[in-house]
Write a protein that holds these residues in place. Structure first.
Motif, PDB file in Angstrom:
ATOM      1  N   TRP A   1      18.476  33.440  18.186  1.00 21.93           N
ATOM      2  CA  TRP A   1      19.847  32.946  18.052  1.00 21.93           C
ATOM      3  C   TRP A   1      20.515  32.807  19.406  1.00 21.93           C
ATOM      4  O   TRP A   1      21.314  31.885  19.623  1.00 21.93           O
ATOM      5  CB  TRP A   1      20.672  33.865  17.145  1.00 21.93           C
ATOM      6  CG  TRP A   1      20.941  35.232  17.707  1.00 21.93           C
ATOM      7  CD1 TRP A   1      20.178  36.347  17.550  1.00 21.93           C
ATOM      8  CD2 TRP A   1      22.030  35.619  18.540  1.00 21.93           C
ATOM      9  NE1 TRP A   1      20.726  37.408  18.223  1.00 21.93           N
ATOM     10  CE2 TRP A   1      21.875  37.003  18.839  1.00 21.93           C
ATOM     11  CE3 TRP A   1      23.135  34.956  19.055  1.00 21.93           C
ATOM     12  CZ2 TRP A   1      22.769  37.712  19.629  1.00 21.93           C
ATOM     13  CZ3 TRP A   1      24.031  35.655  19.840  1.00 21.93           C
ATOM     14  CH2 TRP A   1      23.856  37.005  20.130  1.00 21.93           C
TER      15      TRP A   1
ATOM     16  N   TRP B   1      27.573  26.189  12.063  1.00 20.66           N
ATOM     17  CA  TRP B   1      26.197  26.622  12.331  1.00 20.66           C
ATOM     18  C   TRP B   1      25.648  27.469  11.183  1.00 20.66           C
ATOM     19  O   TRP B   1      24.453  27.415  10.903  1.00 20.66           O
ATOM     20  CB  TRP B   1      26.140  27.393  13.643  1.00 20.66           C
ATOM     21  CG  TRP B   1      26.065  26.495  14.847  1.00 20.66           C
ATOM     22  CD1 TRP B   1      25.995  25.133  14.840  1.00 20.66           C
ATOM     23  CD2 TRP B   1      26.030  26.907  16.214  1.00 20.66           C
ATOM     24  NE1 TRP B   1      25.944  24.658  16.128  1.00 20.66           N
ATOM     25  CE2 TRP B   1      25.954  25.723  16.993  1.00 20.66           C
ATOM     26  CE3 TRP B   1      26.072  28.133  16.860  1.00 20.66           C
ATOM     27  CZ2 TRP B   1      25.903  25.746  18.388  1.00 20.66           C
ATOM     28  CZ3 TRP B   1      26.028  28.165  18.247  1.00 20.66           C
ATOM     29  CH2 TRP B   1      25.939  26.979  19.005  1.00 20.66           C
ATOM     30  N   VAL B   2      26.505  28.234  10.541  1.00 21.37           N
ATOM     31  CA  VAL B   2      26.040  29.029   9.400  1.00 21.37           C
ATOM     32  C   VAL B   2      25.547  28.109   8.285  1.00 21.37           C
ATOM     33  O   VAL B   2      24.469  28.319   7.706  1.00 21.37           O
ATOM     34  CB  VAL B   2      27.167  29.948   8.883  1.00 21.37           C
ATOM     35  CG1 VAL B   2      26.757  30.619   7.572  1.00 21.37           C
ATOM     36  CG2 VAL B   2      27.518  31.006   9.921  1.00 21.37           C
TER      37      VAL B   2
ATOM     38  N   GLY C   1      22.328  26.373   9.384  1.00 18.72           N
ATOM     39  CA  GLY C   1      21.192  27.287   9.296  1.00 18.72           C
ATOM     40  C   GLY C   1      20.709  27.464   7.873  1.00 18.72           C
ATOM     41  O   GLY C   1      19.498  27.556   7.614  1.00 18.72           O
ATOM     42  N   GLN C   2      21.644  27.513   6.914  1.00 21.00           N
ATOM     43  CA  GLN C   2      21.269  27.634   5.512  1.00 21.00           C
ATOM     44  C   GLN C   2      20.575  26.365   5.016  1.00 21.00           C
ATOM     45  O   GLN C   2      19.595  26.436   4.272  1.00 21.00           O
ATOM     46  CB  GLN C   2      22.506  27.928   4.665  1.00 21.00           C
ATOM     47  CG  GLN C   2      23.080  29.314   4.885  1.00 21.00           C
ATOM     48  CD  GLN C   2      24.356  29.543   4.091  1.00 21.00           C
ATOM     49  OE1 GLN C   2      25.121  28.605   3.848  1.00 21.00           O
ATOM     50  NE2 GLN C   2      24.594  30.772   3.695  1.00 21.00           N
TER      51      GLN C   2
ATOM     52  N   THR D   1      16.947  30.821  10.424  1.00 21.37           N
ATOM     53  CA  THR D   1      17.747  32.029  10.635  1.00 21.37           C
ATOM     54  C   THR D   1      18.397  32.048  12.013  1.00 21.37           C
ATOM     55  O   THR D   1      19.494  32.577  12.173  1.00 21.37           O
ATOM     56  CB  THR D   1      16.868  33.282  10.457  1.00 21.37           C
ATOM     57  OG1 THR D   1      16.203  33.226   9.201  1.00 21.37           O
ATOM     58  CG2 THR D   1      17.714  34.547  10.507  1.00 21.37           C
TER      59      THR D   1
ATOM     60  N   LEU E   1      21.638  30.218  11.833  1.00 21.74           N
ATOM     61  CA  LEU E   1      22.590  30.982  11.012  1.00 21.74           C
ATOM     62  C   LEU E   1      23.163  32.157  11.802  1.00 21.74           C
ATOM     63  O   LEU E   1      24.383  32.386  11.797  1.00 21.74           O
ATOM     64  CB  LEU E   1      21.888  31.468   9.747  1.00 21.74           C
ATOM     65  CG  LEU E   1      22.764  32.043   8.628  1.00 21.74           C
ATOM     66  CD1 LEU E   1      22.090  31.833   7.274  1.00 21.74           C
ATOM     67  CD2 LEU E   1      23.013  33.534   8.830  1.00 21.74           C
TER      68      LEU E   1
END
Length: 230
Positions: free
Chosen positions: A13, A176-177, A180-181, A186, A189
């Motif tokens: 990340w 971004w969350v 990522g989903q 991950t 996310l």
């Protein structure tokens, strides 16, 4: 094996943020903008409303219940209803943050002022202070630790609620969350989730420092109970 997976997650990340620095700073700016504007608007409304709630019993009952109603409305529902009227972007997200931040500040303002001892108010009257002077010189300074506690609580909640703004193009780390989903990645996310957690800590500490500067030296507060002594 597990340690390698954890290490990859920890570095992945961070590498994503480093490789997308321009977008990261843009998301940080939009996330902060939503939180701070919504919080500032809530302070402007909730603090005076909390003061009113301590002066007029019936009006105070109405104010406190309106604040409770605003808190129970799901932020996503506010966003969904408001963007049809005011469009996509940050404005409906800020409106949701405003409603969500009201109750903690409202309740703590009223609680802080009510905890001021009658003897201190009587001393102010004995010095010839008007109601407004007692409010400004005695009640608000003594109530400030409790008020700031409400502001800190609402700010922490607002940072989480601001993630929902990504659903209507408001930006923020929620972008971004969601990405990522959608991609089942991950790293992306976490690149959206971890900075939000760091932001919670930084803003909470910033308000704590501001609180310490604005709190009278003879006032102490127990954050667990909201009590104070003078």
């Amino acid at each position: 094996m597990h340690s390698m997976i954890f290490a990859n997650l920890w570095t992945g990340w961070l590498e994503y943020i480093i490789h997308n620095q321009t977008e990261f700073w843009s998301l940080l700016s939009s996330h902060l903008r939503m939180v701070l504007i919504g919080e500032f608007a809530a302070i402007l409304v909730a603090v005076p409303a909390g003061i009113v709630a301590t002066r007029h019993k019936q009006l105070g009952w109405i104010v406190m219940n309106l604040g409770a109603v605003a808190q129970t409305i799901p932020p996503l529902a506010v966003i969904a209803l408001s963007f049809t009227a005011i469009g996509l972007g940050q404005r409906p997200a800020i409106l949701a943050l405003f409603f969500y931040a009201l109750l903690p500040i409202l309740k703590n303002t009223a609680a802080g002022i009510r905890q001021v001892e009658d003897s201190q108010l009587e001393a102010g009257r004995g010095m010839g202070m008007t109601d407004l002077q007692r409010l400004r010189r005695i009640e608000l300074p003594l109530a400030s630790p409790v008020i700031f506690s409400g502001i800190r609580t609402s700010t922490v909640m607002s940072i989480g609620v601001a993630y929902l703004g990504a659903f209507i193009g408001a930006g923020g780390f929620g972008k971004w969350v969601i990405l990522g989903q959608q991609r089942f990645e991950t790293d992306i996310l976490l690149a959206g989730a971890i900075p939000g957690a760091v932001l919670v800590i930084l803003l909470d500490q910033a308000f704590a420092r501001l609180e310490s500067h604005m709190t009278p030296t003879n006032v102490s507060t127990d954050e667990g109970t909201g009590t104070q002594t003078a």
